[in-house]
Write a protein that holds these residues in place. Structure first.
Motif, PDB file in Angstrom:
ATOM      1  N   UNK A  17       0.845  -1.194   0.000  1.00  0.00           N
ATOM      2  CA  UNK A  17       0.000   0.000   0.000  1.00  0.00           C
ATOM      3  C   UNK A  17       0.884   1.250   0.000  1.00  0.00           C
ATOM      4  N   UNK A  18       1.915   1.249   0.820  1.00  0.00           N
ATOM      5  CA  UNK A  18       2.839   2.391   0.867  1.00  0.00           C
ATOM      6  C   UNK A  18       3.528   2.571  -0.483  1.00  0.00           C
ATOM      7  N   UNK A  19       3.991   1.465  -1.091  1.00  0.00           N
ATOM      8  CA  UNK A  19       4.601   1.526  -2.431  1.00  0.00           C
ATOM      9  C   UNK A  19       3.609   2.108  -3.438  1.00  0.00           C
ATOM     10  N   UNK A  20       2.367   1.668  -3.371  1.00  0.00           N
ATOM     11  CA  UNK A  20       1.333   2.151  -4.290  1.00  0.00           C
ATOM     12  C   UNK A  20       1.100   3.644  -4.096  1.00  0.00           C
ATOM     13  N   UNK A  21       1.113   4.102  -2.857  1.00  0.00           N
ATOM     14  CA  UNK A  21       0.996   5.530  -2.601  1.00  0.00           C
ATOM     15  C   UNK A  21       2.147   6.299  -3.196  1.00  0.00           C
ATOM     16  N   UNK A  26       1.589  10.046  -3.443  1.00  0.00           N
ATOM     17  CA  UNK A  26       0.806  10.268  -2.230  1.00  0.00           C
ATOM     18  C   UNK A  26       1.596   9.765  -1.039  1.00  0.00           C
ATOM     19  N   UNK A  27       1.683  10.586  -0.026  1.00  0.00           N
ATOM     20  CA  UNK A  27       2.412  10.239   1.184  1.00  0.00           C
ATOM     21  C   UNK A  27       1.466   9.514   2.136  1.00  0.00           C
ATOM     22  N   UNK A  28       1.604   8.203   2.219  1.00  0.00           N
ATOM     23  CA  UNK A  28       0.750   7.393   3.086  1.00  0.00           C
ATOM     24  C   UNK A  28       1.341   7.409   4.497  1.00  0.00           C
ATOM     25  N   UNK A  29       0.497   7.695   5.473  1.00  0.00           N
ATOM     26  CA  UNK A  29       0.924   7.684   6.877  1.00  0.00           C
ATOM     27  C   UNK A  29       0.399   6.426   7.546  1.00  0.00           C
ATOM     28  N   UNK A 112      -6.642   5.210  -7.417  1.00  0.00           N
ATOM     29  CA  UNK A 112      -5.298   5.017  -7.970  1.00  0.00           C
ATOM     30  C   UNK A 112      -4.450   4.113  -7.083  1.00  0.00           C
ATOM     31  N   UNK A 113      -4.537   4.305  -5.771  1.00  0.00           N
ATOM     32  CA  UNK A 113      -3.789   3.448  -4.848  1.00  0.00           C
ATOM     33  C   UNK A 113      -4.262   2.004  -4.963  1.00  0.00           C
ATOM     34  N   UNK A 114      -5.569   1.809  -4.993  1.00  0.00           N
ATOM     35  CA  UNK A 114      -6.104   0.445  -5.055  1.00  0.00           C
ATOM     36  C   UNK A 114      -5.748  -0.253  -6.355  1.00  0.00           C
TER      37      UNK A 114
END
Length: 121
Positions: A17-21, A26-29, A112-114
């Motif tokens: 998920x972080x890679x996809x962000x 997108x900065x995933x927290x 987009x992330x999904x």
């Protein structure tokens, strides 16, 4: 049977998920998600209490679904769209309409992330 939730979320999927962000700029927290049953917004006192317990965000969903999924040994990952500041953390008036509006603005980013994530798993 005993259910161990000390690592409820699948680290491999979370990393994807972080890679996809990152792929979508997108900065995933990562954080601790707490749950109160709804449909209600939490009071300032509840927000203070949950912060003392270590939570970063709070919502009305996700946790029951995670518990049930883990009971059936399903791998779990979670993505949350934060739609408002919790009660007492800003002067902003919280409303259900605002929550729906912010969620709608996040649809494309989440899609987009999904899509990126599904290509990885």
């Amino acid at each position: 049977r005993f259910l161990n939730l000390t690592s409820a979320y699948d680290k491999e999927i979370n990393n994807k998920i972080i890679e996809s962000g990152n792929e979508n700029n997108l900065d995933i927290k990562e954080g601790i998600y707490a749950w109160f049953s709804g449909p209600t917004f939490e009071t300032p006192a509840e927000i203070n209490a949950i912060r003392c317990l270590g939570a970063d965000v709070v919502g009305m969903s996700t946790v029951p679904e995670v518990i049930l999924s883990r009971f059936f040994k399903i791998r779990v990952a979670g993505i949350s769209v934060i739609t408002n500041m919790a009660s007492g953390l800003s002067e902003e008036k919280i409303s259900h309409e605002q929550t729906k509006e912010i969620a709608k603005l996040s649809e494309k980013k989440l899609s987009n992330i999904l899509i990126s994530l599904l290509r990885k798993i």
